[in-house]
Design a protein around this motif. Structure first.
Motif, PDB file in Angstrom:
ATOM      1  N   VAL A 138       0.828  -1.200   0.000  1.00 49.16           N
ATOM      2  CA  VAL A 138       0.000   0.000   0.000  1.00 49.16           C
ATOM      3  C   VAL A 138       0.866   1.255   0.000  1.00 49.16           C
ATOM      4  O   VAL A 138       0.593   2.224  -0.721  1.00 49.16           O
ATOM      5  N   THR A 139       1.935   1.249   0.802  1.00 43.61           N
ATOM      6  CA  THR A 139       2.850   2.389   0.832  1.00 43.61           C
ATOM      7  C   THR A 139       3.492   2.598  -0.524  1.00 43.61           C
ATOM      8  O   THR A 139       3.609   3.737  -1.007  1.00 43.61           O
TER       9      THR A 139
ATOM     10  N   LEU B 172      -4.283  -2.756  -6.452  1.00 45.47           N
ATOM     11  CA  LEU B 172      -4.015  -3.298  -5.116  1.00 45.47           C
ATOM     12  C   LEU B 172      -3.875  -4.815  -5.166  1.00 45.47           C
ATOM     13  O   LEU B 172      -2.950  -5.393  -4.573  1.00 45.47           O
TER      14      LEU B 172
ATOM     15  N   TYR C 123      -0.405  -6.827  -4.243  1.00 47.66           N
ATOM     16  CA  TYR C 123      -0.383  -7.827  -3.171  1.00 47.66           C
ATOM     17  C   TYR C 123      -0.002  -9.199  -3.724  1.00 47.66           C
ATOM     18  O   TYR C 123       0.712  -9.965  -3.059  1.00 47.66           O
TER      19      TYR C 123
ATOM     20  N   TYR D  25      -5.905   6.413  -0.630  1.00 46.16           N
ATOM     21  CA  TYR D  25      -4.733   5.865   0.058  1.00 46.16           C
ATOM     22  C   TYR D  25      -4.522   6.492   1.436  1.00 46.16           C
ATOM     23  O   TYR D  25      -3.858   5.901   2.291  1.00 46.16           O
TER      24      TYR D  25
ATOM     25  N   LEU E 222      -6.142   4.244   3.811  1.00 45.73           N
ATOM     26  CA  LEU E 222      -5.626   2.884   3.641  1.00 45.73           C
ATOM     27  C   LEU E 222      -4.255   2.705   4.276  1.00 45.73           C
ATOM     28  O   LEU E 222      -3.931   1.618   4.777  1.00 45.73           O
TER      29      LEU E 222
ATOM     30  N   SER F  14      -3.439  -0.316   6.857  1.00 40.96           N
ATOM     31  CA  SER F  14      -2.590  -1.429   6.411  1.00 40.96           C
ATOM     32  C   SER F  14      -1.544  -1.811   7.455  1.00 40.96           C
ATOM     33  O   SER F  14      -0.997  -2.920   7.411  1.00 40.96           O
TER      34      SER F  14
ATOM     35  N   GLU G  74       1.376  -0.567   7.656  1.00 39.25           N
ATOM     36  CA  GLU G  74       2.712  -0.506   7.060  1.00 39.25           C
ATOM     37  C   GLU G  74       3.519   0.688   7.550  1.00 39.25           C
ATOM     38  O   GLU G  74       4.756   0.685   7.461  1.00 39.25           O
TER      39      GLU G  74
END
Length: 350
Positions: free
Chosen positions: A48-49, A96, A100, A211, A214, A218, A220
């Motif tokens: 996600v980052t 996404l 992933y 984002y 998100l 996430s 992260e």
């Protein structure tokens, strides 16, 4: 003025040279984007980052180039943003799922994991596109070969513990969401008042907003902040956040080119042709992953890739032969047909 690219393609089919150059440009961008993204994810598993940084870079580039050329307008009515929301969501979910999936499998097996793209694209095209496409029996046989390649490759990788169950499931999900993205983009390019560049910019602008929530969800951000802590003396140096950020910037540039190339390719081809090219470039991508990332290529993976490519080729050949058989000989076209462009549009391949 906003550039509009979809309307001309409806009345004048793109030339073979334009299609070939567009496909080559898209394939090159896609391969390098995948390799660079996998290299970044090998150091830090933060999909996600990585995507948030990529999209931000893309948005900055799109804004600068679009304002300079006059291809985009920053001020759009709320109705325009609402109309583009389904396209944004389809692209966001698609990217996404792909990222992933890439984080969970080797780059050399990435296209095999997404081998169900053809059957999903065929099914969704039948459900969504109008008029409904026709698939000759031989093309359906090619689809079956592709599915067998996916099944054989994933079964072998999973049994040898080279790919996890999570990777297999993400491959299936990524195939479906990419098929949805291709079909949705095809529908949007033919309708609405926004041009291609305006749609790309608007969808990226909204994606950046998605984002923002998100990233903390996430988890992260904690991992990224941990990379910034100094390494204890005598310990092996871990992944560098600077390297990750540098790779993210590079993937943002390649992603920017890939986003433009994706819209260009879908604009001049059908969703199924877009899918076939995606499968065909898997060989070059796997070869680069083996050479640059040091990944292993097993006999099972090679056989599975061969099945997927053969099935995709069979599908494309059968579909093209069917379209050619529907065209009347040029010598027997009545002179009056030159004044009836609507008939020509109906006969051209889509």
């Amino acid at each position: 003025m906003v550039a509009t690219t979809s309307q001309p393609s409806d009345s004048h089919p793109p030339s073979r040279t334009r299609v070939a150059l567009t496909v080559l440009f898209h394939s090159s961008c896609a391969i390098w984007s995948t390799i660079l993204s996998k290299s970044a994810l090998n150091g830090v598993e933060a999909p996600v980052t990585l995507l948030a940084l990529q999209t931000t870079v893309q948005l900055v580039l799109l804004t600068g180039i679009g304002l300079f050329t006059g291809w985009i307008q920053l001020s759009r009515p709320p109705s325009a943003w609402i109309a583009i929301l389904p396209l944004t969501i389809a692209r966001l979910v698609g990217i996404l799922a792909k990222t992933y999936c890439l984080a969970s499998v080797n780059a050399s097996v990435y296209q095999i994991a997404r081998g169900l793209l053809l059957p999903f694209t065929l099914l969704l095209s039948l459900m969504v596109l109008r008029p409904r496409p026709y698939y000759p029996p031989l093309s359906l046989a090619g689809c079956a070969v592709v599915m067998s390649g996916f099944g054989a490759g994933m079964t072998a990788d999973y049994s040898q513990m080279l790919t996890s169950g999570k990777g297999v499931l993400l491959g299936i999900g990524s195939s479906f969401t990419t098929a949805v993205e291709s079909v949705v983009v095809k529908k949007f390019l033919g309708k609405g008042d926004e041009g291609m560049w305006q749609m790309v910019w608007m969808s990226n602008a909204m994606a950046v907003l998605f984002y923002i929530p998100l990233l903390p969800l996430s988890g992260e951000l904690t991992a990224i902040s941990g990379l910034m802590e100094p390494t204890p003396e005598g310990a092996e140096p871990g992944p560098s956040v600077h390297k990750f950020l540098g790779m993210a910037m590079l993937t943002g540039l390649s992603g920017f080119l890939l986003t433009i190339a994706t819209f260009m390719q879908i604009a001049v081809t059908s969703p199924t042709t877009h899918m076939i090219v995606t499968a065909a470039r898997g060989v070059a991508q796997s070869s680069l992953a083996i050479v640059l990332l040091g990944e292993a290529l097993t006999v099972d993976r090679a056989g599975s890739m061969l099945l997927i490519l053969s099935g995709s080729g069979l599908y494309g050949w059968a579909k093209d032969r069917h379209m050619q058989s529907k065209k009347p000989p040029a010598d027997y076209l009545p002179v009056s047909s030159r004044d009836e462009p609507t008939n020509e549009v109906e006969m051209k391949p889509r």
